[in-house]
Scaffold this active site. Structure first.
Site, PDB file in Angstrom:
ATOM      1  N   ASP A 159      17.506  99.470 -58.325  1.00 16.19           N
ATOM      2  CA  ASP A 159      18.235  98.632 -59.187  1.00 16.19           C
ATOM      3  C   ASP A 159      18.297  99.126 -60.541  1.00 16.19           C
ATOM      4  O   ASP A 159      17.202  99.339 -61.318  1.00 16.19           O
ATOM      5  CB  ASP A 159      17.610  97.366 -59.163  1.00 16.19           C
ATOM      6  CG  ASP A 159      18.347  96.001 -59.646  1.00 16.19           C
ATOM      7  OD1 ASP A 159      19.449  96.377 -59.992  1.00 16.19           O
ATOM      8  OD2 ASP A 159      17.934  95.030 -59.563  1.00 16.19           O
ATOM      9  N   SER A 177      23.289  93.273 -62.319  1.00 16.68           N
ATOM     10  CA  SER A 177      22.680  93.371 -60.966  1.00 16.68           C
ATOM     11  C   SER A 177      23.505  92.542 -60.009  1.00 16.68           C
ATOM     12  O   SER A 177      23.516  93.118 -58.819  1.00 16.68           O
ATOM     13  CB  SER A 177      21.193  93.141 -60.840  1.00 16.68           C
ATOM     14  OG  SER A 177      20.528  94.204 -61.678  1.00 16.68           O
ATOM     15  N   THR A 205      19.412  91.181 -57.013  1.00  9.54           N
ATOM     16  CA  THR A 205      19.924  92.338 -55.954  1.00  9.54           C
ATOM     17  C   THR A 205      19.454  91.758 -54.470  1.00  9.54           C
ATOM     18  O   THR A 205      20.486  91.990 -53.754  1.00  9.54           O
ATOM     19  CB  THR A 205      19.285  93.390 -56.588  1.00  9.54           C
ATOM     20  OG1 THR A 205      19.751  93.962 -57.767  1.00  9.54           O
ATOM     21  CG2 THR A 205      19.618  94.571 -55.471  1.00  9.54           C
TER      22      THR A 205
END
Length: 190
Positions: free
Chosen positions: A49, A90, A143
């Site tokens: 991420d 994200s 995410t």
């Protein structure tokens, strides 16, 4: 010194989210000479991420070692630009990975009009495949959430939590217990 940078790097960047999507899908593997070979039993997608080429290069420079991922015979790049801003967050990036559709920042697998976008995990579930999400952060974080839930804002964690339990994911591993528990048990739910 390298030792100092390594220690600082671990402290500062130790909470990288790794998302694992495991699916038992029959498909073709690519051998060393890039020819189809055996049937693939499992597919695992690792997402660093916030990681890009700069972070990979810096890690290699600081450690003095080439990362295994840099030596793979086949690699690719996915552009996960948001539909709303130049810099992607994200949620928009993960939605692009999970659905193939660009969305505004902060959006979790929804179009700008609020329509649910079918994620890869939902598509696999329709084919009776086993799936899982694993993260070193909270499982309701943007995410992992984008692969199994639909929400206007990534900040609506109390709305995301029950969606993760709807059956589209067989295995969930990650933090965020307080978002699933009632207040009486130390959680945040009414």
């Amino acid at each position: 010194t390298r030792r100092h940078y390594r220690r600082q790097s671990r402290l500062k960047y130790g909470m990288v989210t790794w998302l694992v999507i495991a699916s038992w899908v029959p498909s073709v593997a690519i051998s060393k000479d890039h020819q189809p070979s055996r049937v693939v039993k499992n597919v695992i997608l690792f997402i660093g991420d916030g990681m890009g080429y700069n972070q990979i290069q810096l890690t290699q420079e600081v450690t003095g070692k080439k990362l295994f991922m840099s030596s793979l015979p086949i690699s690719g790049t996915v552009l996960t630009a948001s539909s709303s801003q130049f810099i992607t967050d994200s949620a928009a990036a993960a939605t692009a990975l999970a659905t193939g559709i660009k969305v505004p920042n902060k959006t979790v697998a929804l179009t700008e009009e609020g329509k649910k976008l079918k994620t890869i995990l939902e598509r696999l579930k329709e084919k009776n495949k086993k799936t899982g999400l694993v993260t070193t952060t909270e499982i309701i974080d943007a995410t992992p959430a984008c692969f199994a839930t639909h929400e206007k804002s990534r900040k609506n964690k109390l709305a995301i939590a029950p969606q993760l339990l709807n059956g589209s994911v067989d295995v969930l591993l990650g933090g965020g217990r307080k978002y699933f528990l009632p207040k009486a048990l130390g959680g945040l739910r009414d």
